[in-house]
Design a protein around this motif. Structure first.
Motif, PDB file in Angstrom:
ATOM      1  N   LEU A 186       0.912  -1.219  -0.026  1.00 46.97           N
ATOM      2  CA  LEU A 186       0.005   0.016   0.110  1.00 46.97           C
ATOM      3  C   LEU A 186       0.913   1.034   0.025  1.00 46.97           C
ATOM      4  CD1 LEU A 186      -2.789   1.486   0.474  1.00 46.97           C
ATOM      5  CD2 LEU A 186      -2.149   1.205   2.934  1.00 46.97           C
ATOM      6  N   VAL A 187       0.629   2.134  -0.674  1.00 49.63           N
ATOM      7  CA  VAL A 187       1.405   3.737  -0.738  1.00 49.63           C
ATOM      8  C   VAL A 187       0.284   4.607  -0.596  1.00 49.63           C
ATOM      9  CG1 VAL A 187       2.587   4.997  -2.453  1.00 49.63           C
ATOM     10  CG2 VAL A 187       2.872   2.902  -2.448  1.00 49.63           C
ATOM     11  N   HIS A 188       0.528   5.404   0.719  1.00 50.09           N
ATOM     12  CA  HIS A 188      -0.406   6.404   0.808  1.00 50.09           C
ATOM     13  C   HIS A 188      -0.732   7.296  -0.367  1.00 50.09           C
ATOM     14  CE1 HIS A 188      -1.876  10.122   2.675  1.00 50.09           C
ATOM     15  NE2 HIS A 188      -2.523   9.725   3.585  1.00 50.09           N
ATOM     16  N   GLY A 189       0.570   7.716  -0.818  1.00 47.41           N
ATOM     17  CA  GLY A 189       0.351   8.750  -2.119  1.00 47.41           C
ATOM     18  C   GLY A 189       0.496  10.149  -1.895  1.00 47.41           C
ATOM     19  N   ASP A 190       0.026  10.584  -0.692  1.00 44.50           N
ATOM     20  CA  ASP A 190      -0.041  12.131  -0.334  1.00 44.50           C
ATOM     21  C   ASP A 190       0.278  12.353   1.049  1.00 44.50           C
ATOM     22  OD1 ASP A 190      -0.281  14.873  -1.007  1.00 44.50           O
ATOM     23  OD2 ASP A 190      -2.277  14.891  -0.889  1.00 44.50           O
ATOM     24  N   PHE A 191       1.344  11.567   1.493  1.00 42.73           N
ATOM     25  CA  PHE A 191       1.894  11.614   2.788  1.00 42.73           C
ATOM     26  C   PHE A 191       3.100  12.575   2.979  1.00 42.73           C
ATOM     27  CE2 PHE A 191       4.204  10.625   6.677  1.00 42.73           C
ATOM     28  CZ  PHE A 191       3.665   9.750   7.409  1.00 42.73           C
ATOM     29  N   ARG A 192       2.476  13.807   3.694  1.00 40.91           N
ATOM     30  CA  ARG A 192       3.421  15.007   3.638  1.00 40.91           C
ATOM     31  C   ARG A 192       3.000  15.684   4.947  1.00 40.91           C
ATOM     32  NH1 ARG A 192       0.641  19.524   2.057  1.00 40.91           N
ATOM     33  NH2 ARG A 192      -1.200  18.998   0.448  1.00 40.91           N
ATOM     34  N   ASN A 193       3.993  16.643   5.134  1.00 43.07           N
ATOM     35  CA  ASN A 193       3.601  17.968   6.167  1.00 43.07           C
ATOM     36  C   ASN A 193       2.473  18.544   5.610  1.00 43.07           C
ATOM     37  OD1 ASN A 193       3.644  19.707   8.075  1.00 43.07           O
ATOM     38  ND2 ASN A 193       5.529  20.321   7.756  1.00 43.07           N
ATOM     39  N   GLY A 194       1.256  18.914   6.354  1.00 46.58           N
ATOM     40  CA  GLY A 194      -0.072  19.485   5.702  1.00 46.58           C
ATOM     41  C   GLY A 194      -1.116  18.534   5.573  1.00 46.58           C
ATOM     42  N   ASN A 195      -0.683  17.023   5.624  1.00 44.42           N
ATOM     43  CA  ASN A 195      -1.644  16.064   5.832  1.00 44.42           C
ATOM     44  C   ASN A 195      -1.594  15.096   6.980  1.00 44.42           C
ATOM     45  OD1 ASN A 195      -2.904  16.903   3.298  1.00 44.42           O
ATOM     46  ND2 ASN A 195      -1.998  15.513   2.029  1.00 44.42           N
ATOM     47  N   LEU A 196      -0.832  15.707   8.000  1.00 46.58           N
ATOM     48  CA  LEU A 196      -0.516  15.032   9.145  1.00 46.58           C
ATOM     49  C   LEU A 196      -1.348  15.907  10.137  1.00 46.58           C
ATOM     50  CD1 LEU A 196       2.806  13.976   8.894  1.00 46.58           C
ATOM     51  CD2 LEU A 196       1.070  12.556   8.275  1.00 46.58           C
ATOM     52  N   ILE A 197      -1.978  15.200  11.416  1.00 47.56           N
ATOM     53  CA  ILE A 197      -2.435  15.936  12.383  1.00 47.56           C
ATOM     54  C   ILE A 197      -1.270  15.810  13.622  1.00 47.56           C
ATOM     55  CG2 ILE A 197      -3.877  16.365  14.237  1.00 47.56           C
ATOM     56  CD1 ILE A 197      -6.234  15.217  12.292  1.00 47.56           C
ATOM     57  N   ILE A 198      -0.643  16.940  13.976  1.00 39.88           N
ATOM     58  CA  ILE A 198       0.453  16.810  14.949  1.00 39.88           C
ATOM     59  C   ILE A 198      -0.074  17.531  16.172  1.00 39.88           C
ATOM     60  CG2 ILE A 198       2.844  17.696  15.310  1.00 39.88           C
ATOM     61  CD1 ILE A 198       2.823  15.934  12.781  1.00 39.88           C
ATOM     62  N   GLY A 199       0.339  16.956  17.385  1.00 37.80           N
ATOM     63  CA  GLY A 199       0.110  17.478  18.431  1.00 37.80           C
ATOM     64  C   GLY A 199       1.397  17.563  19.181  1.00 37.80           C
ATOM     65  N   ALA A 200       1.479  18.148  20.350  1.00 37.47           N
ATOM     66  CA  ALA A 200       2.567  18.309  21.436  1.00 37.47           C
ATOM     67  C   ALA A 200       3.623  16.913  21.256  1.00 37.47           C
ATOM     68  CB  ALA A 200       2.413  18.792  22.709  1.00 37.47           C
ATOM     69  N   ASP A 201       2.698  15.986  21.156  1.00 40.09           N
ATOM     70  CA  ASP A 201       3.319  14.474  21.340  1.00 40.09           C
ATOM     71  C   ASP A 201       3.823  13.930  20.009  1.00 40.09           C
ATOM     72  OD1 ASP A 201       0.692  14.706  20.710  1.00 40.09           O
ATOM     73  OD2 ASP A 201       0.047  12.925  21.826  1.00 40.09           O
ATOM     74  N   GLY A 202       3.712  14.513  19.016  1.00 44.11           N
ATOM     75  CA  GLY A 202       3.952  14.205  17.758  1.00 44.11           C
ATOM     76  C   GLY A 202       2.808  13.759  16.595  1.00 44.11           C
ATOM     77  N   VAL A 203       2.832  12.862  15.946  1.00 43.68           N
ATOM     78  CA  VAL A 203       2.036  12.523  14.630  1.00 43.68           C
ATOM     79  C   VAL A 203       0.692  11.860  15.275  1.00 43.68           C
ATOM     80  CG1 VAL A 203       1.517  11.209  12.674  1.00 43.68           C
ATOM     81  CG2 VAL A 203       3.751  12.053  13.100  1.00 43.68           C
ATOM     82  N   ARG A 204      -0.571  12.431  15.452  1.00 37.46           N
ATOM     83  CA  ARG A 204      -1.666  12.107  15.884  1.00 37.46           C
ATOM     84  C   ARG A 204      -2.530  10.974  14.900  1.00 37.46           C
ATOM     85  NH1 ARG A 204      -3.405  16.805  20.214  1.00 37.46           N
ATOM     86  NH2 ARG A 204      -1.792  16.405  21.455  1.00 37.46           N
TER      87      ARG A 204
END
Lengths: 328, 125
Positions: free
Chosen positions: A196-214
Motif C-alpha cells: 500500500l502506498v499512501h500517495g500524499d503523505f506529507r507535512n500538511g496532511n498530518l495532524i500533529i500534537g505536542a506529542d507528535g503524529v496523531r
C-alpha cells in the motif's frame, strides 16, 4: 443548512445522538470538501469530521481511490495502530449529504507553517522525522489481502502518465522536459515489493500534537506500488515550507526518517527514495498546471486555485536544484 | 501610446488600498481570501515591472542556444521539443545556465520569498 442533514444523519447511526451543531467548512485540503461539526449527545458533544465528494479537484479524477476506499483504509490503519481517525459512518443516499464518510475528530494542528514555527510543537519537531519513518513502516505493512480495490502503478506507468498530463496542458516547460528525460533514464524498474502506498503523505496532511503524529489524513491518492514513493514524496521541497535544509517535511533529516523506518522492521532503498523525490517534485509541478487549467476552464474559478497555478515555477527551481545543482 | 498612470502604478494603488484600508476591517475566511487577492495584485505588479526585460533576455539566450528565431513562446516550444527528443541535455553548453536564468526570473515574479529562490539568489542570481 448542512446542519439539518447532519442532524438527521447522526440520529440514525449514533446511539443517543440528538443532533449536530457548529458545522464549519474547513479551509486547507485543496482536493476534497471537509467539514467539522459536533454531535450533540447527552454524555457531552462528540467532535466529528465530514469528508464528502470533491468539487474542484486538483489531481486527475482517475487517480483518486474514492471516498469509500479512503474510509476503509483509514479504518484498517486505525485498527493496525497507525495513527488515524476512527471512521464513524459511511454516507448512504438516505443521508442526503453526497458521497463520503464521517469520522472522529482528532485534535491537533495540520497547518504546516504553524507546526514548523509555533512553540507548542517545539518539543515534538525534533522527533517527527524519525516518527514519520515508523508511521510509514506501519502503513506499508498493512495486509494486502484486506485492502480495498486500488489502482496499481509502477514508476514506468507513472512517468507515462505525467508525460501525458504535462502534454495535455500544452504549455512548453523545458525544465519539465528535462525532468521527464531524467526520470526515464533513471527509472529503477518494478519494485521487488509492492505495498500500500499512501500517495500524499506529507507535512500538511498530518495532524500533529505536542506529542507528535496523531493522525494521517487524505488517503484519496492511495494505491499499490513501490513503498519508497511515500518516503520520496515526504521529502519534496514544497512540503518543507521554507525549512529547506530539513528534507523530511521541514522537521529533520533523511537519515532520521530512514532510521525510524528500519527500526520498525523495513528496508530503505535510498536511491529509489531519491528517484521518487524527483518524481514527486515533477508531480506537484504538473498538479499546479492542472490547477491552472481548472481555474481557466471554470470548475473552480477561485483566486486560490489561480495562485496555485503560479506555484509550478517553485518545482522548476527545485528540479534544477536536484538535477543541475550549482556550486556554492 | 496610452495615458498615465501606468498599469503598474494603478495595480499597486489598488493593492495598497486593500492592504492598508480594508485588511483591518475583515476577519476569518474573507481575510484569507483578501490576502490571496493582495498577493495576486503584488504578483501582477512584479510581472508588469519585470516581464519585458526578462523576456528579451530569454529570447536572446534562446536564439543563441537554438540557432533559430521566434517569439518567446515559440522558442520555448522548440527548446522543449529538442530536450524531449534527446537532442539537447545538461551536457549541451549553455543549457543549464539558460534554464537557471529563466527559472530565477520566473521565481522573481511568482514567489520571491520561496526559500530555494532566496538560497540560489545568494549564489549570485
Amino acid at each position: 443548512m448542512i446542519e439539518a442533514e447532519l442532524s438527521r444523519s447522526v440520529q440514525r447511526w449514533c446511539p443517543g445522538a440528538t443532533g449536530a451543531t457548529s458545522a464549519a467548512k474547513l479551509s486547507g485540503g485543496a482536493s476534497q470538501e471537509t467539514w467539522r461539526f459536533d454531535i450533540s449527545h447527552p454524555d457531552g458533544p462528540i467532535g466529528a469530521i465530514l469528508r464528502r465528494s470533491p468539487k474542484g479537484y486538483g489531481a486527475a479524477p482517475t487517480r483518486a481511490a474514492g471516498l469509500a476506499a479512503e474510509a476503509q483504509l483509514m479504518q484498517l490503519a486505525f485498527e493496525a495502530g497507525v495513527p488515524s481517525p476512527r471512521v464513524m459512518h459511511v454516507l448512504t443516499p438516505d443521508d442526503d449529504l453526497g458521497t463520503g464518510f464521517i469520522m472522529q475528530r482528532v485534535e491537533g494542528e495540520t497547518i504546516a507553517r504553524k507546526i514548523l514555527r509555533d512553540d507548542e510543537f517545539a518539543a515534538a519537531r525534533p522527533m517527527l522525522a524519525r516518527q514519520i519513518g515508523g508511521v510509514l513502516a506501519g502503513l506499508h505493512q498493512l495486509p494486502l489481502d484486506k485492502l480495498p480495490g486500488l489502482r496499481s502503478r509502477s514508476a514506468t506507468q507513472e512517468i507515462s502518465e505525467f508525460d501525458r498530463d504535462y502534454r495535455s496542458l500544452n504549455w512548453p516547460k523545458p525544465v519539465f522536459e528535462l525532468a521527464l528525460r531524467w526520470l526515464r533514464d533513471h527509472d529503477p524498474g518494478p519494485s521487488a515489493e509492492v505495498t500500500l502506498v499512501h500517495g500524499d503523505f506529507r507535512n500538511g496532511n498530518l495532524i500533529i500534537g505536542a506529542d507528535g503524529v496523531r493522525a494521517v489524513l487524505d488517503w484519496e491518492l492511495a494505491h499499490l506500488g513501490d513503498p519508497m514513493e511515500d518516503l520520496g514524496w515526504v521529502c519534496v521541497n514544497s512540503w518543507r515550507f521554507g525549512e529547506i535544509d530539513k528534507p523530511v517535511g521541514g522537521f529533520g533529516s533523511r537519515e532520521e526518517l530512514f532510521a525510524g523506518y528500519e527500526a520498525a522492521g523495513r528496508k530503505v532503498d535510498a536511491a529509489r527514495v531519491r528517484f521518487w523525490e524527483v518524481m514527486g517534485t515533477l508531480r506537484w509541478g504538473i498538479m499546479c498546471g492542472g490547477m491552472m487549467q481548472r481555474f481557466r476552464e471554470g470548475p473552480d474559478h477561485s483566486m486560490e486555485r489561480a495562485m496555485i497555478g503560479r506555484r509550478a515555477s517553485e518545482t522548476e527551481i527545485d528540479l534544477l536544484r536536484l538535477l543541475a545543482p550549482r556550486g556554492d | 501610446m496610452q495615458d498615465e498612470p501606468t498599469p503598474i502604478e494603478l495595480t499597486k494603488a489598488v493593492a495598497d488600498f486593500l492592504r492598508n484600508d480594508i485588511t483591518p476591517l475583515i476577519s476569518g475566511h474573507q481575510a484569507f481570501k483578501l490576502r490571496v487577492a493582495i498577493n495576486i495584485l503584488d504578483l501582477v505588479t512584479r510581472q508588469l515591472t519585470r516581464e519585458a526585460g526578462s523576456d528579451a533576455k530569454e529570447v536572446e539566450r534562446l536564439r543563441a542556444l537554438l540557432g533559430v528565431d521566434g517569439s518567446v513562446t515559440e522558442l520555448n516550444r522548440v527548446l522543449a521539443g529538442r530536450i524531449a527528443k534527446g537532442e539537447m541535455d545538461l551536457a549541451t553548453p549553455g543549457l543549464a545556465e539558460h534554464l537557471w536564468a529563466t527559472t530565477m526570473d520566473k521565481l522573481a515574479v511568482d514567489q520571491p520569498n520561496y526559500a530555494s529562490y532566496k538560497r540560489e539568489l545568494g549564489r549570485g542570481g
